[in-house]
Design a protein around this motif. Sequence first.
Motif, PDB file in Angstrom:
ATOM      1  N   UNK A   1       1.837  13.115 -13.783  1.00  0.00           N
ATOM      2  CA  UNK A   1       1.030  13.904 -13.656  1.00  0.00           C
ATOM      3  C   UNK A   1      -0.278  12.955 -13.752  1.00  0.00           C
ATOM      4  N   UNK A   2      -1.242  12.796 -12.962  1.00  0.00           N
ATOM      5  CA  UNK A   2      -2.527  11.599 -13.040  1.00  0.00           C
ATOM      6  C   UNK A   2      -2.911  10.905 -13.702  1.00  0.00           C
ATOM      7  N   UNK A   3      -2.959   9.706 -13.908  1.00  0.00           N
ATOM      8  CA  UNK A   3      -3.977   8.858 -14.997  1.00  0.00           C
ATOM      9  C   UNK A   3      -6.056   8.523 -14.996  1.00  0.00           C
ATOM     10  N   UNK A   4      -5.638   8.483 -13.521  1.00  0.00           N
ATOM     11  CA  UNK A   4      -7.279   8.075 -13.029  1.00  0.00           C
ATOM     12  C   UNK A   4      -6.890   8.594 -11.666  1.00  0.00           C
ATOM     13  N   UNK A   5      -8.424   8.744 -12.102  1.00  0.00           N
ATOM     14  CA  UNK A   5      -9.133   9.337 -10.589  1.00  0.00           C
ATOM     15  C   UNK A   5      -8.482   9.146  -9.517  1.00  0.00           C
ATOM     16  N   UNK A   6      -8.394   7.445  -9.240  1.00  0.00           N
ATOM     17  CA  UNK A   6      -8.037   7.511  -7.880  1.00  0.00           C
ATOM     18  C   UNK A   6      -6.479   7.756  -7.594  1.00  0.00           C
ATOM     19  N   UNK A   7      -6.011   7.549  -9.059  1.00  0.00           N
ATOM     20  CA  UNK A   7      -4.355   8.462  -8.731  1.00  0.00           C
ATOM     21  C   UNK A   7      -4.751   9.865  -8.112  1.00  0.00           C
ATOM     22  N   UNK A   8      -5.468  10.641  -8.599  1.00  0.00           N
ATOM     23  CA  UNK A   8      -6.432  12.036  -8.511  1.00  0.00           C
ATOM     24  C   UNK A   8      -5.856  11.973  -6.645  1.00  0.00           C
ATOM     25  N   UNK A   9      -7.463  11.590  -6.261  1.00  0.00           N
ATOM     26  CA  UNK A   9      -7.200  11.457  -5.106  1.00  0.00           C
ATOM     27  C   UNK A   9      -6.847  11.399  -4.490  1.00  0.00           C
ATOM     28  N   UNK A  10      -5.635   9.950  -4.882  1.00  0.00           N
ATOM     29  CA  UNK A  10      -4.045   9.865  -3.747  1.00  0.00           C
ATOM     30  C   UNK A  10      -3.472  10.938  -3.597  1.00  0.00           C
ATOM     31  N   UNK A  11      -3.085  12.184  -5.141  1.00  0.00           N
ATOM     32  CA  UNK A  11      -2.337  12.634  -4.514  1.00  0.00           C
ATOM     33  C   UNK A  11      -3.137  13.329  -3.782  1.00  0.00           C
ATOM     34  N   UNK A  12      -4.178  14.169  -3.599  1.00  0.00           N
ATOM     35  CA  UNK A  12      -4.719  15.724  -3.346  1.00  0.00           C
ATOM     36  C   UNK A  12      -4.980  15.242  -1.554  1.00  0.00           C
TER      37      UNK A  12
ATOM     38  N   UNK B   1       1.183  -1.417  -0.002  1.00  0.00           N
ATOM     39  CA  UNK B   1      -0.192  -0.141   0.084  1.00  0.00           C
ATOM     40  C   UNK B   1       0.502   1.533   0.599  1.00  0.00           C
ATOM     41  N   UNK B   2       1.669   1.443   0.793  1.00  0.00           N
ATOM     42  CA  UNK B   2       2.814   2.355   0.866  1.00  0.00           C
ATOM     43  C   UNK B   2       3.007   2.623  -0.389  1.00  0.00           C
ATOM     44  N   UNK B   3       3.956   1.521  -1.152  1.00  0.00           N
ATOM     45  CA  UNK B   3       4.752   1.513  -2.428  1.00  0.00           C
ATOM     46  C   UNK B   3       3.680   1.963  -3.822  1.00  0.00           C
ATOM     47  N   UNK B   4       2.088   1.621  -3.537  1.00  0.00           N
ATOM     48  CA  UNK B   4       1.087   2.191  -3.965  1.00  0.00           C
ATOM     49  C   UNK B   4       1.120   3.684  -4.051  1.00  0.00           C
ATOM     50  N   UNK B   5       1.050   3.799  -2.561  1.00  0.00           N
ATOM     51  CA  UNK B   5       0.630   5.592  -2.310  1.00  0.00           C
ATOM     52  C   UNK B   5       2.255   6.421  -2.858  1.00  0.00           C
TER      53      UNK B   5
END
Length: 467
Positions: A41-52, A29-33
């Motif tokens: 640049x985020x490529x998906x909504x999940x990646x964007x939400x994680x960055x926010x 999970x830490x590696x994915x985060x």
Amino acid sequence: MRTLRGAAEHLIRTGWRFWHLGLCKALALLQAAWNDFSWPVPTSCGQLLTQILLCGSLASTAAALTHHWLVSSLRYPLGPSATVAAVCGFLVFLGLGLVPPARCLFALSVPTLGTKQGRHLLLSCSAATLASIVVPNVLSNVKVAGRVLRCVTEGSLESLLNTTHQLHAASRALDPAGQAGSRRLTFGAEGNGSAFRLHMLRVTEQVLEDFSDLETLARAAALEAQRVVAGVFVLGLLVESAWYLHRYLTDLQFDNIYATRQLVGQLAEAQATHLVASPPAWLLQAAQLRLSQEELLSCLLKLGMLTLLLAATAVTVATDHVAFLLAQAVVDWAQKLPSVPVTLVIKYDSTYTVLDFIPFLFNQMPPESPLLSAHSSYQWELRFTSPDCPLLPAQRPRTPASLAAGALQLAACATVLLETYAHRLRHAIAASFFTAQEARRIRHLHARLQRRYDKHLQGRLPTVNPA
């Protein structure tokens, strides 16, 4: 017994399996985060939400630490500190969310704390803690001892003047009142006693004021120095991280001395693993925890310098404790000084005789007639401390401040050992943010190793002399 033993072993194996599985999931999970955070640049909504979420958490933490630092350490007012912390958190959130190199810069500042710049920051915070809390506490205890000196001086002068007054009154009582030509017993102190008392009090008061001014000056100077030095070193920390990132992106040779898994994989694909069969001394294994001999020698030299600073800190803290013990002993001694009661009893009887030679001729005592009889009693106390001069309590050593200063210096000593790993971590962070640049750097390192191998191979070939 075998059943219980087997059940216990089964429980231990099951617990170990669950713990290992949970640890692997947490690391995944830490590696994915981290992958989402380091992606430009985020490529998906999940990646964007994680960055926010990650940027918001880091911005909130930075704002909270900034507010605590401004209020507790730098002693700024609460309102302006909250405003500055809120603005700082908002700017950090915008920078981390909108500028990918800013995220890399923020991440690089964490391992930079383990380098020389971070060590200087820790040492400056430790020195500021000692200068703003421990040293003024020593001066406060010196002031307490000076207060005891003033009270004892004032009390002794008052007792001396009171004794002079009582003896002077007793001398007046011995004077036969109303008799002209009688001899007078006089007792007095030469000079102006009140002026001398005021002079001594003025001198002791001046000494106490000097120590108070020195204590106030030390606190103010330490606070201002802490503000300036802290700002300079925090700015230096960011500049150091920005300098490393700039060199990493512009210079292929800068900090390109690590045998990473990408390099090993590229060499295996090119069937060139012989290039690292006998690696050069400057090539470091990125995943290896062992330090080289040069790195250990450098660490020992730096630890020797830091040991001197630790010794100076220990001497300062010991001085604080010794000053407290001395001040406490002096205050206890002054409080236990007894008041000595003095009683002066005067019995004065005077007689006269008329024609005392006539009884003397008949070998008889001449008759005496009473002339004057005086009986007086004077009582006072000798006080060695003045009741109008309250004693100050001794200031106890600030143990939390001393422990904090020592902990900061021990952390600085730890950064000496962790500096090598901090450099490796900085390289790994920059490589995860800029994968294309890391690929170019690996190709450059591959070519460098190839040139070294070819040069070494040419040196081993036998030279053929022409016929």
